[in-house]
Write an enzyme that holds these catalytic residues in place. Structure first.
Site, PDB file in Angstrom:
ATOM      1  N   CYS A 164       6.805  -6.855   6.484  1.00  0.00           N
ATOM      2  CA  CYS A 164       7.846  -6.181   7.155  1.00  0.00           C
ATOM      3  C   CYS A 164       8.696  -7.261   7.916  1.00  0.00           C
ATOM      4  CB  CYS A 164       7.273  -5.217   8.310  1.00  0.00           C
ATOM      5  SG  CYS A 164       8.433  -4.156   8.945  1.00  0.00           S
ATOM      6  N   CYS A 205      -1.176   6.116  10.196  1.00  0.00           N
ATOM      7  CA  CYS A 205       0.110   5.663  10.445  1.00  0.00           C
ATOM      8  C   CYS A 205      -0.063   4.451  11.502  1.00  0.00           C
ATOM      9  CB  CYS A 205       0.816   6.788  11.608  1.00  0.00           C
ATOM     10  SG  CYS A 205       2.358   6.120  12.233  1.00  0.00           S
ATOM     11  N   GLU A 231       0.757  -1.122  -0.045  1.00  0.00           N
ATOM     12  CA  GLU A 231      -0.129   0.028  -0.043  1.00  0.00           C
ATOM     13  C   GLU A 231       0.926   1.273   0.038  1.00  0.00           C
ATOM     14  OE1 GLU A 231      -3.954  -1.420   2.074  1.00  0.00           O
ATOM     15  OE2 GLU A 231      -2.468  -0.730   3.531  1.00  0.00           O
ATOM     16  N   CYS A 281       6.783  -4.686  15.403  1.00  0.00           N
ATOM     17  CA  CYS A 281       6.269  -3.613  16.141  1.00  0.00           C
ATOM     18  C   CYS A 281       4.877  -3.975  16.520  1.00  0.00           C
ATOM     19  CB  CYS A 281       6.567  -2.315  15.721  1.00  0.00           C
ATOM     20  SG  CYS A 281       8.276  -1.995  15.246  1.00  0.00           S
ATOM     21  N   CYS A 330       2.021  -1.832  15.433  1.00  0.00           N
ATOM     22  CA  CYS A 330       1.817  -1.503  13.940  1.00  0.00           C
ATOM     23  C   CYS A 330       1.067  -2.691  13.368  1.00  0.00           C
ATOM     24  CB  CYS A 330       3.048  -1.468  13.378  1.00  0.00           C
ATOM     25  SG  CYS A 330       3.082  -1.079  11.666  1.00  0.00           S
ATOM     26  N   CYS A 377       2.997   8.678   1.307  1.00  0.00           N
ATOM     27  CA  CYS A 377       3.911   7.680   1.937  1.00  0.00           C
ATOM     28  C   CYS A 377       4.201   6.323   1.348  1.00  0.00           C
ATOM     29  CB  CYS A 377       2.761   7.244   3.214  1.00  0.00           C
ATOM     30  SG  CYS A 377       3.413   6.186   4.567  1.00  0.00           S
TER      31      CYS A 377
END
Length: 403
Positions: free
Chosen positions: A142, A371, A122, A146, A149, A135
């Protein structure tokens, strides 16, 4: 140039590398997007262009691809008709496909992009009155996990290559109708490497893509308008500053190692003290070019006045500003957002100590574009899975043949 340290090189990176040749599509044509000028020239020579003229032709193509945003070789009127025909036979100028195009009530726009191998990532455009930030993602999934997230709940599928990273910028420019590349009044004025993935674990491809984006004869977005965000890959921070000179953002999110070990697990390898030393040593750091420390506000986890005071102490001597980010919820999230009053008190403590500490206004929450909310349906597939899929397709194609 600093070599990548072994532990970084050993990270999973099932990716197309920062290649010296164009990627070849299903139709046999090679994609020029993401290649440097010398690589374009080499591709032209391989396609039969004379070496003496290939460099000039590469510069002309660069202008059409990155300044004018053209995907149609027949429109490239500074090239001969014969050359345009040969280029169209051998090459493409790609864009990722758009699987979903979502627009928030606040104007934020999120594209779910599908790449040539079917994997998805995305990117998000966040408009302001007279400018806008894109962004950009650097990985499908990933490397990191985290806890606050949504992307961190995905496994790393693979790195994006330079063309796939640049392609996100090109696609956004297409939708914003900002070709030829404007000098002023851009609605795509800033790039933030804050999408899916850890950019410093895909640095070669990110670096190559950003150098294309920064080139003055093409897209021409200044390094001062580009921010790279990292969760703290300490050995790569100096290299990022030396090679790219872009703005640095650090996903800090906690002021104690025991807490950061949990919510940003890379801290176990590179603890806060080492991370902050790398920040203090960042090339080009000054009061005019401060590091941004991102700090997501998690209720009852990292949001006390004592945390704010410790943050001020840790940042002493580092030209810095702090972005306080209200936690953006996602399905199954283990945290809640701090209250408005708690965030205000935290911000006041940091601000009164001399650090800018704006509270980021959540954008695109209604389309899961804020975010920490980005995620695609891509999953890491084993070689056996891929072979089974190929066999099933071949069997289906055989069954469809006339008897």
């Amino acid at each position: 140039m600093t070599a990548i340290v072994p532990d970084i090189a050993a990270r999973p990176a099932a990716a197309r590398p920062a290649a010296a040749s164009a990627a070849t599509g299903a139709d046999g044509r090679s994609d020029l997007l993401g290649l440097t000028r010398p690589e374009i020239a080499a591709a032209l020579v391989a396609a039969g262009e004379a070496e003496k003229s290939a460099r000039m032709r590469a510069n002309q193509l660069w202008h059409w691809i990155y300044y004018r945003g053209s995907r149609d070789f027949t429109a490239m009127t500074t090239l001969s008709k014969d050359l345009r025909e040969r280029l169209a036979e051998r090459f493409t100028i790609g864009r990722p496909d758009v699987s979903k195009d979502l627009k928030s009530t606040d104007g934020t726009r999120k594209w779910l992009l599908k790449f040539a191998d079917g994997e998805e990532a995305e990117c998000v455009h966040i408009p302001e009155d007279d400018r806008g930030a894109l962004c950009v993602s650097s990985q499908v999934g990933c490397t990191l996990t985290c806890k606050f997230c949504h992307t961190g709940t995905m496994k790393l599928v693979r790195n994006l290559d330079a063309g796939e990273i640049v392609g996100q910028v090109m696609l956004a420019r297409d939708h914003l109708e900002e070709w030829p590349s404007p000098k002023d009044g851009r609605m795509l004025s800033n790039i933030v490497m804050m999408g899916m993935g850890e950019p410093l674990y895909n640095f070669d491809n990110v670096s190559k893509a950003l150098k294309i984006v920064m080139d003055n004869e093409g897209i021409a977005i200044s390094k001062r308008r580009i921010t790279l965000s990292t969760a703290g890959v300490v050995p790569m921070i100096a290299r990022c500053g030396a090679e790219l000179g872009v703005n640095l953002a650090i996903s800090l999110h906690a002021v104690r190692d025991d807490i950061r070990d949990v919510i940003v697990p890379i801290n176990k390898k590179y603890p806060i003290k080492e991370l902050l030393q790398a920040c203090a040593d960042y090339p080009g750091l000054s009061n005019a070019r401060r590091i941004t420390f991102e700090y997501v506000m998690l209720k009852g986890v990292n949001d006390t006045p004592a945390d704010a005071k410790e943050l001020v102490r840790l940042l002493n001597g580092i030209p810095a500003k702090v972005n306080l980010i209200p936690f953006n919820p996602w399905p199954g999230a283990p945290y809640e957002c701090s209250t408005d009053e708690t965030i205000r008190k935290f911000s006041d403590i940091v601000f009164n100590a001399g650090y800018s500490s704006p509270v980021r206004t959540p954008r695109g929450r209604d389309i899961m574009a804020a975010c920490g909310q980005l995620k695609s349906a891509s999953v890491k597939r084993s070689k056996a899975d891929i072979l089974r899929e190929q066999a099933a397709k071949e069997a289906a194609a055989t069954a469809a043949l006339p008897a």
